[in-house]
Design an enzyme around this catalytic site. Sequence first.
Site, PDB file in Angstrom:
ATOM      1  N   LYS A 111       0.845  -1.189   0.000  1.00  0.00           N
ATOM      2  CA  LYS A 111       0.000   0.000   0.000  1.00  0.00           C
ATOM      3  C   LYS A 111       0.875   1.232   0.000  1.00  0.00           C
ATOM      4  O   LYS A 111       1.989   1.197   0.527  1.00  0.00           O
ATOM      5  CB  LYS A 111      -0.879   0.028   1.256  1.00  0.00           C
ATOM      6  CG  LYS A 111      -2.070   0.930   1.135  1.00  0.00           C
ATOM      7  CD  LYS A 111      -3.173   0.239   0.379  1.00  0.00           C
ATOM      8  CE  LYS A 111      -4.450   1.018   0.339  1.00  0.00           C
ATOM      9  NZ  LYS A 111      -5.574   0.140   0.037  1.00  0.00           N
TER      10      LYS A 111
HETATM   11  N1  GLU Z   1      -7.197   0.441  -3.123  1.00  0.00           N
HETATM   12  C1  GLU Z   1      -8.032  -0.677  -3.409  1.00  0.00           C
HETATM   13  C2  GLU Z   1      -8.109  -1.601  -2.216  1.00  0.00           C
HETATM   14  O1  GLU Z   1      -7.912  -1.197  -1.100  1.00  0.00           O
HETATM   15  C3  GLU Z   1      -7.640  -1.384  -4.695  1.00  0.00           C
HETATM   16  C4  GLU Z   1      -6.262  -1.967  -4.699  1.00  0.00           C
HETATM   17  C5  GLU Z   1      -5.832  -2.493  -6.068  1.00  0.00           C
HETATM   18  O2  GLU Z   1      -6.632  -2.510  -6.977  1.00  0.00           O
HETATM   19  O3  GLU Z   1      -4.664  -2.867  -6.165  1.00  0.00           O
HETATM   20  O4  GLU Z   1      -8.430  -2.753  -2.318  1.00  0.00           O
END
Ligand code: GLU
Length: 480
Positions: A111
């Site tokens: 993240k």
């Molecule tokens: N930010 C989104 C989540 O928390 C999508 C993450 C992604 O598509 O890699 O799942």
Amino acid sequence: MKDAAMPPQEPSFRESVDLMFTRAVRFMDLPPGLEEKIRVCNATYTVRFGVRLRGAIHTFTGYRSVHSEHLEPVKGGIRYAMAVDQDEVEALAALMTYKCALVEVPFGGSKGGLRIDPRAWDEHELERITRRFTYELAKRDLIHPAQNVPAPDMGTGEREMAWIADAYRRMNTTDINANACVTGKPLSAGGIHGRVEATGRGLQYALREFFRHPEDVERARLAGGLEGKRIVVQGLGNVGYHAAKFLSEEDGALIVGIVERDGAIWSDEGIRVEEAKQWLMRTGSLRDCPGTKFHEEGAAVLEAECDILLPAALEGVVHRDNAARIRAPLIIEGANGPVTAGADEILRDKGTVVIPDMYANAGGVTVSYFEWVKNLSHIRFGRMQRRAEEAEHLLLVRELERLSEDRGLGWTLSPGFKDQYLRGAGELELVRSGLDDTMRTAYQSMREVWHDKPEVGDLRTAAYLVAIGRVAESYRAKGL
Ligand code: GLU
């Protein structure tokens, strides 16, 4: 040692995820040391970079945390918000590991975040900041099609992903797979149909699957299907808006309350979601939204009587202080971490069923996976099969019509059938089919543990058990 007389503190987001993890591993038999290996974040990179804007150099702080590399690339969004810090990014990265494992998306967890108020900057300024942040991450392989693939999250969207992809491509001019370095891009820049709505769509499919199991519905002290169910949604951003729209327009659910930053709106007859969204975009608030009653005290609406509560904004909105007052018997987590570990315990004790974030909001990363595969295969889904499929269906329809005519049977195909049956699946249909299948299959695996191991007691712990089991299996296969 904590003073026993002190009221228990609300754990941080990171601690909440750890507490939930620890609760789950108690039911598992992991080899010594593996539990710790899976739990910890492998690495968190902090970068401080300057961008010359408005006649001065502004320093920004950004993070990219890699939680687990048992599979690569690692995957997870990049968030733009003032609340971004290491604790939050690490908690979110850990959730990405478990989320991907649970829905069988072959990625590790990561993240990113940038501490910035995106509303405080103009578009061209945000572009310069994003391009610089991309450079800082990409030069350390923290953006890379084979190693680390970001996506949108709170405060970012297609626009930022297009800048990231372009900045990466300029740094890697001969990489034929450069487009796969980030997902959630606009269609015109290598994106995929259905990615923007994917998390909301996933929530819809998750609820549909839940309501396919009367025993599960009964555990939430509810009955029947989704039709007519009264839902309170928190947050009318990308996730909350799409989920509320699909559930009300396609499943007959009633969105009775929507909680936003400056208050909440209510309508017993059901809010027209599209109109509320347009109103919010036009005026910046839900106040005076036609056909609804405005409540200044948004937090109180979270506690209102309804069938389903769908928090789809920030983490920690259901906490120790309000958990006991939440009246919805079923909560589905659209956001990441909207229920703290303390609140989770209170809800468990009072029998509230929580469909956990790592499952419920996995639609986004699932369709990100499809986009990544599309980028690597350099071809749109359905391009080769669509017309062949249509031709095959046409053969059958013609044969039926011929039979009916030859034998004088007088068959006529029902109106609309021919049109529908003859239409081959394009990219959007295939994405929806893949997402629906993913959400159903993941629910089954979580539910099996929930039902087969009574000591587990709740869906979240069941989800952790499935996810951690899969990560452990992958480490074992590697000989670790
Ligand atoms: N930010 C989104 C989540 O928390 C999508 C993450 C992604 O598509 O890699 O799942």
